[in-house]
Design a protein around this motif. Sequence first.
Motif, PDB file in Angstrom:
ATOM      1  N   THR A 174      32.638  50.121  30.441  1.00 23.71           N
ATOM      2  CA  THR A 174      32.580  50.475  31.848  1.00 23.71           C
ATOM      3  C   THR A 174      31.136  50.703  32.276  1.00 23.71           C
ATOM      4  OG1 THR A 174      34.694  51.587  31.512  1.00 23.71           O
ATOM      5  CG2 THR A 174      33.548  52.012  33.599  1.00 23.71           C
ATOM      6  N   TYR A 219      29.972  55.172  35.508  1.00 22.58           N
ATOM      7  CA  TYR A 219      31.310  55.580  35.064  1.00 22.58           C
ATOM      8  C   TYR A 219      31.533  55.312  33.583  1.00 22.58           C
ATOM      9  CZ  TYR A 219      31.789  55.572  40.097  1.00 22.58           C
ATOM     10  OH  TYR A 219      31.592  55.806  41.442  1.00 22.58           O
ATOM     11  N   LEU A 225      36.011  46.721  38.857  1.00 17.79           N
ATOM     12  CA  LEU A 225      34.655  47.270  38.740  1.00 17.79           C
ATOM     13  C   LEU A 225      33.596  46.190  38.518  1.00 17.79           C
ATOM     14  CD1 LEU A 225      35.425  50.472  36.636  1.00 17.79           C
ATOM     15  CD2 LEU A 225      34.967  50.299  39.101  1.00 17.79           C
ATOM     16  N   PRO A 281      37.505  55.330  38.270  1.00 20.06           N
ATOM     17  CA  PRO A 281      36.389  55.240  39.207  1.00 20.06           C
ATOM     18  C   PRO A 281      36.860  54.700  40.552  1.00 20.06           C
ATOM     19  CG  PRO A 281      35.773  54.327  37.078  1.00 20.06           C
ATOM     20  CD  PRO A 281      37.248  54.565  37.041  1.00 20.06           C
ATOM     21  N   LEU A 341      30.065  46.291  40.335  1.00 18.52           N
ATOM     22  CA  LEU A 341      28.998  47.153  39.829  1.00 18.52           C
ATOM     23  C   LEU A 341      28.122  46.393  38.837  1.00 18.52           C
ATOM     24  CD1 LEU A 341      30.977  50.463  39.196  1.00 18.52           C
ATOM     25  CD2 LEU A 341      29.551  49.879  41.170  1.00 18.52           C
ATOM     26  N   PRO A 382      34.416  49.933  44.212  1.00 23.60           N
ATOM     27  CA  PRO A 382      33.088  49.704  44.777  1.00 23.60           C
ATOM     28  C   PRO A 382      33.171  48.923  46.079  1.00 23.60           C
ATOM     29  CG  PRO A 382      33.500  48.173  42.995  1.00 23.60           C
ATOM     30  CD  PRO A 382      34.680  49.086  43.051  1.00 23.60           C
ATOM     31  N   ASN A 434      37.625  50.855  31.892  1.00 22.09           N
ATOM     32  CA  ASN A 434      37.141  49.776  32.736  1.00 22.09           C
ATOM     33  C   ASN A 434      38.324  48.969  33.264  1.00 22.09           C
ATOM     34  OD1 ASN A 434      35.272  48.180  34.020  1.00 22.09           O
ATOM     35  ND2 ASN A 434      34.384  47.320  32.154  1.00 22.09           N
ATOM     36  N   THR A 448      34.279  42.074  32.442  1.00 24.28           N
ATOM     37  CA  THR A 448      34.455  43.500  32.185  1.00 24.28           C
ATOM     38  C   THR A 448      34.627  43.809  30.701  1.00 24.28           C
ATOM     39  OG1 THR A 448      36.851  43.324  32.545  1.00 24.28           O
ATOM     40  CG2 THR A 448      35.480  44.033  34.424  1.00 24.28           C
TER      41      THR A 448
END
Length: 306
Positions: free
Chosen positions: A260, A264, A273, A25, A276, A28, A269, A254
Amino acid sequence: MAKTASTPGGSGKASGAQKEKDPPPPPPEPLRVPVADSHTHLDMQSGTVEEALAKAASVGVTTVVQVGCDLAGSRWAAETAAAHESVWATVALHPNEAPRIVLGDPDGWSRQGAREPGGDAALDAALDAIAALAALPQVRGVGETGLDYFRTGPEGMAAQERSFRRHIAIAKEHGKALVIHDREAHDDVLRVLAEEGAPETVVFHCYSGDAAMAKICAERGYHMSFAGNITFKNAQPLRDALAVAPLDLVLVETDAPFLTPVPYRGRPNAPYLIPLTLRAMAEVKGVPEDTLATAVAANTARVFDY
């Protein structure tokens, strides 16, 4: 950890436990207030530790807690934390690891190969090794430990509970946070904690209970760490729990490479991330992103004493 015990690569690279079928992914938008990933498995992720840390730092995730799930993985966690200022370690035998040690693992489904039964003596020896690691200064927690009734059947429950009770004692002996894996075992986890006397600091990693349990945890001062599954469509009970969890008892994690967050879900993961999940949590809590980030950053630093 969501699925299985870790198999450390030992070189700073992932073990290849989860293959990337899709591209990673995209990063972010960075957080304005830096936070920590309170529970990750760098040894199960692709790339090097240095790459993972740099990518995480670029979006405001400036600290990670590397979690051990077996003896080899716990040693790797301690070594990795010693080598990187932004990494702290926890050490433990995962609840599903204890029955493998005692009863054997003839199918080798944990990716560590088939193992012969070692009995209680082998479990005690492994726990003694975990206790020695827990004394190291870079090790700030004992976990993930607890109970898991999803993968381990009735034949393994005694080994799990014996291991859990010893981990509680280790955490108290060394003044470290106790990091709990609780899967389909809420009542028994709470019971054992009450019977043994919980350590001063307790974290329910990848919190999986409902709002009623969250209120019990809050009454007892237990921290609740939420992962990417808070974003899943079927996770309303988790969102209800987060809604009632006191802000000063909430962490974010995470559990990478698992869980994840949407959109996504299904891809590996990684700590980068975290934004998010944190933004989804802020929406559930009805607070600004920066307010939640400030709280979880302070909570994580307090829990792991850094």
